[in-house]
Motif scaffolding. Structure first.
Motif, PDB file in Angstrom:
ATOM      1  N   GLN A  55       0.840  -1.208   0.000  1.00 21.69           N
ATOM      2  CA  GLN A  55       0.000   0.000   0.000  1.00 21.69           C
ATOM      3  C   GLN A  55       0.874   1.256   0.000  1.00 21.69           C
ATOM      4  OE1 GLN A  55      -2.525   0.458   3.454  1.00 21.69           O
ATOM      5  NE2 GLN A  55      -3.804   1.948   2.429  1.00 21.69           N
ATOM      6  N   HIS A  56       1.939   1.245   0.805  1.00 15.78           N
ATOM      7  CA  HIS A  56       2.860   2.375   0.858  1.00 15.78           C
ATOM      8  C   HIS A  56       3.539   2.569  -0.502  1.00 15.78           C
ATOM      9  CE1 HIS A  56       6.486   4.384   3.052  1.00 15.78           C
ATOM     10  NE2 HIS A  56       5.680   5.281   2.532  1.00 15.78           N
TER      11      HIS A  56
ATOM     12  N   GLN B 187       1.171   4.274  -2.912  1.00 20.62           N
ATOM     13  CA  GLN B 187       1.081   5.701  -2.602  1.00 20.62           C
ATOM     14  C   GLN B 187       2.310   6.445  -3.118  1.00 20.62           C
ATOM     15  OE1 GLN B 187       0.622   5.439   1.638  1.00 20.62           O
ATOM     16  NE2 GLN B 187      -1.605   5.234   1.525  1.00 20.62           N
TER      17      GLN B 187
END
Length: 118
Positions: free
Chosen positions: A39-40, A43
């Motif tokens: 997820q990081h 982003q």
């Protein structure tokens, strides 16, 4: 993968500084964090595409290298867990224990960052 013997027992050798090596290392020692890493990464990739700066991806890799360092070294991991527990045991940010615990978290993260960048 390389090792650094001067801080005692390590669960795995330090991975090379590549996204794949860091991901494989995390999968070995903290697989429950893989979705957080992914997820990081998404982003960071979105931010890099939006403003055209690869610095977002460099920051992502450096952050996860440090997280793997914390996870692979029992000395750092135990300090990190104790500091997190101390933060959660406080009632507010005004609690003196909160400041001490967050300072310890920053110290652990700085030590991990220094270890992987040196």
């Amino acid at each position: 993968m390389t090792t650094q013997p001067d801080h005692g027992h390590e669960l795995i050798p330090r991975p090379e500084s590549t996204p794949d090596a860091v991901r494989v290392a995390l999968a070995r020692i903290a697989p429950h964090r893989l979705s957080e890493m992914e997820q990081h990464k998404e982003q960071a990739l979105a931010a890099a595409l939006t403003d055209g700066k690869v610095g977002h991806l460099r920051h992502w890799l450096a952050y996860w290298q440090a997280q793997v360092e914390i996870e692979r070294r029992p000395d750092l991991h135990s300090r990190h867990q104790a500091a997190l527990a101390a933060v959660h045991a406080t009632d507010s940010r005004d609690d003196p224990g909160f400041g001490e615990a967050t300072a310890e978290l920053r110290a652990v993260e700085a030590e991990a960052q220094q270890a992987v960048s040196g």
